[in-house]
Design a protein around this motif. Sequence first.
Motif, PDB file in Angstrom:
ATOM      1  N   THR A 186      -8.078  -0.743   7.073  1.00 45.94           N
ATOM      2  CA  THR A 186      -7.235  -2.029   7.094  1.00 45.94           C
ATOM      3  C   THR A 186      -7.149  -2.804   8.340  1.00 45.94           C
ATOM      4  O   THR A 186      -7.217  -2.381   9.575  1.00 45.94           O
ATOM      5  N   THR A 187      -6.999  -4.030   8.452  1.00 46.28           N
ATOM      6  CA  THR A 187      -6.503  -4.593   9.426  1.00 46.28           C
ATOM      7  C   THR A 187      -5.063  -5.410   9.431  1.00 46.28           C
ATOM      8  O   THR A 187      -4.674  -5.881  10.279  1.00 46.28           O
ATOM      9  N   LEU A 222      -6.023   1.311  -9.973  1.00 41.69           N
ATOM     10  CA  LEU A 222      -6.653   0.081  -9.295  1.00 41.69           C
ATOM     11  C   LEU A 222      -7.950   0.544  -8.548  1.00 41.69           C
ATOM     12  O   LEU A 222      -8.808   0.015  -8.420  1.00 41.69           O
ATOM     13  N   MET A 223      -7.531   1.786  -7.813  1.00 37.05           N
ATOM     14  CA  MET A 223      -8.654   2.242  -7.001  1.00 37.05           C
ATOM     15  C   MET A 223      -9.720   2.688  -7.721  1.00 37.05           C
ATOM     16  O   MET A 223     -10.923   2.492  -7.283  1.00 37.05           O
ATOM     17  N   ALA A 224      -9.526   3.329  -9.182  1.00 42.83           N
ATOM     18  CA  ALA A 224     -10.569   3.786  -9.922  1.00 42.83           C
ATOM     19  C   ALA A 224     -11.505   2.533 -10.135  1.00 42.83           C
ATOM     20  O   ALA A 224     -12.758   2.537 -10.236  1.00 42.83           O
ATOM     21  N   ARG A 225     -10.735   1.432 -10.578  1.00 42.58           N
ATOM     22  CA  ARG A 225     -11.297   0.161 -10.843  1.00 42.58           C
ATOM     23  C   ARG A 225     -12.139  -0.285  -9.823  1.00 42.58           C
ATOM     24  O   ARG A 225     -13.521  -0.865 -10.068  1.00 42.58           O
ATOM     25  N   ALA A 254      -3.024  11.446   0.110  1.00 39.57           N
ATOM     26  CA  ALA A 254      -2.572  12.761   0.131  1.00 39.57           C
ATOM     27  C   ALA A 254      -1.358  13.240  -0.803  1.00 39.57           C
ATOM     28  O   ALA A 254      -1.147  14.155  -1.279  1.00 39.57           O
ATOM     29  N   GLU A 255      -0.897  12.078  -1.584  1.00 44.89           N
ATOM     30  CA  GLU A 255       0.563  12.313  -2.418  1.00 44.89           C
ATOM     31  C   GLU A 255      -0.247  11.783  -3.862  1.00 44.89           C
ATOM     32  O   GLU A 255      -0.926  10.737  -3.903  1.00 44.89           O
ATOM     33  N   TRP A 278       0.722  -1.199  -0.220  1.00 47.49           N
ATOM     34  CA  TRP A 278       0.059   0.053  -0.030  1.00 47.49           C
ATOM     35  C   TRP A 278       0.790   1.221   0.097  1.00 47.49           C
ATOM     36  O   TRP A 278       2.080   1.262   0.595  1.00 47.49           O
ATOM     37  N   PRO A 279       0.410   2.300  -0.639  1.00 44.23           N
ATOM     38  CA  PRO A 279      -0.828   2.572  -1.436  1.00 44.23           C
ATOM     39  C   PRO A 279      -0.569   1.920  -2.800  1.00 44.23           C
ATOM     40  O   PRO A 279       0.325   1.782  -3.563  1.00 44.23           O
ATOM     41  N   TRP A 280      -1.987   1.594  -3.006  1.00 45.60           N
ATOM     42  CA  TRP A 280      -1.940   0.794  -4.522  1.00 45.60           C
ATOM     43  C   TRP A 280      -2.094   1.559  -5.496  1.00 45.60           C
ATOM     44  O   TRP A 280      -2.530   3.032  -5.295  1.00 45.60           O
TER      45      TRP A 280
END
Length: 739
Positions: A324-325, A77-80, A101-102, A71-73
């Motif tokens: 997240t865990t 991928l987050m859009a999908r 943030a970035e 992470w971060p991905w």
Amino acid sequence: MKQHIVRIVLGLLVSLLFLGHAARLYEIGFITQVDNIIYDARLVVTMPRTVDERIVILDIDEKSLQELGHWPWPRDLMARLIDKLFDKYGIAIVGFDVVFAEADYSSGIRTLEQFAQKELKEVPAFQQAFEQMRSKLDYDGLFAQSLKGRPVVLGYYLNNEAGAKRIAAIPEPVLPKGTFSGRNIGFTVWDGYGGNLPQLLKTAAAAGHFNPYTDPDGIVRRVPMLVEFDGAYYEALSLAMMRTLLGFPKVEPGFPPDRFVHRGYSGLEWLKVGPLVIPVDDTVSALVPYRGSKSSFPYISLADVLAERVPAEKLKGKIALVGTTAAGLQDLRSTPVASVYPGVEVHANVISGMLDGRIKQRPPYMLGAEVILLVVSGVALSILVPMLSALWATAVSAGALAAGVGLSVAVWTQIHTVLPMATGLLTIITLYTLNMAYGYFVESRSKRQFTELFGQYVPPELVDKMAEDPGKYNMEPRAVELTILFSDVRGFTSISEALKPEELREYINEYLTTMSQIIRGGHHGTLDKYIGDAIMAFWGAPVDDAQHARNGVLAGLSMQKECKVLNDKFVARGWPKLKIGVGLNSGNVRVGDMGSQIRRAYTVMGDAVNIASRLEGRTKTYGVGILVGEATRNAVKDIVFREVDRIKVKGKDVAITIFEPIGPDSEVERKVLEELKLWQQTLRAYRAQQWDAVELNLLNLQRINPECELYHLYADRVTEFRRNPPPTGWTGVTVFAEK
């Protein structure tokens, strides 16, 4: 109350100490910790322990990290992910418990831009191809586009670290500056933040902070619904998600009507969001209504969502939280229900509580309620407990504890309000412990001192009573009206000659012990001394006794009754029978510590004492077991007496009437009362020198009670008076020249 003033003052000081904590004048860390423990216990005992299927947690778990990378991905991928959640699975809303943030340059777009601006600036084919590919390589743009028009709520964090930075962007405040001007409300105030990329924030439906409120013990029990930053007010992630679901209703601060509160009360008690009313405490935080331990909500791995391995019905219409865990991503919290608990599930619990109206209230006015209860209970127990016995003090304190716990539980379960318990319970326990300790270490010392002074004279229960107010008792001589008792064994010389020395010792020890127990234990008398086989006792000192005459007479009757029981034992052992005479008299005497420099004793002196001794000696003359003086007879109303004679004892010029107690009114049979009536007629005839009438009555009395020696005595007197008539002016008084 005077004798308890020290304990009362100490109790009030203890109550004042706890009151200062309850009123927030200062904080006692231990009390706060106990209150937190009690709160946690109530929460754990009453939580439903069911799974809320309406809310799902999309988990960035170890499985997802293994399949999709660290992470971060990438944002494409987050859009999908967003597209799949809304287009394929029909999710209701998504909230992110993470920040973006970035910028994401993992597509290589930054490198290509550098080439386009420098090395390949003059290559038209590259420029054309790059422009065609730019939108596909702008992963942040792709993610922003996927958020557009969809109910997606971003998360951000706030911080107060030294030199706190302001990273990326946060949304517009939900309430502007000045909203709460003139009100002293305890908002959490922040100096910095870690937000999201502006282009993401612009297309997202809303954003909320995900900072929990961590108590000093490191436990997360609440989440600030509104926080203050640069004078404006920002909402929590859970609140932002609920507002998004409800169509963005305004946040309306809830204050009680001015007519119901003091002018200085400025507490914000609730937030109204559309149809929802969310209770808040004095920090404008909502108490987290934990449903149970971890996994009170369905967890679904994001890897499974992206790979479409999740049945559609598990996500359709659900409220989703992305969090997240994974231990490495450091979003694990300590909570009342588990020492390691996913932070994302904290927000899920708050949303669940909003939906069900299960968030407990702890409004600012509960501080006043706690103070009032503490004042009432503290003052009442400070005054009451010192005046009670240990048993009653324990019962009252236990009752107060039970009432406090019961009230708190009832308020918790019935009106969903948190009433702080620790201060009140610790006040009760401390007051009880203080009083028991004071009684043990201080009053027990007084009791030991009194036991040393009076223990050999008076029964233990009277010593206890004296120790309650030691200022009232001392051994200084004083004048007071008492009842004095003398008893003596008749024919003791013959008894001592009939027994061996060791048998005589057992005989007299058993007799003295039994009679002393009757005097002290049975009738609360003061044992003065043993005079050989004689016993001297009195009633009315050192503890005042309004019934001293009655108690003395009842003791004498009990002694005579117990003689019959002792005789059964003595006869069975081959010992002589026991017969005693008892004399009692009441009057004003001097009582106190008297004697010589060599030996002193707590005793009584006076004419009434001497008369009691004389009466004991006259019991043998009249053949009765007990004789009492006229003052004693007149002071007792519920005992039947037989008038015996009017006598002058040696050394006294005034005649006294003497009586024999028969028994309590309720125990004397009718035939005995008839006998006494006839005897009283006989005495009147005797004093009138009507010898024929006396003799006739005595014959009848002797038939009724042939064993009564008194009747034989008077028959002999009549015979003597017939031979030698009494002198002129004789009034029926018998004069004794000997003691």
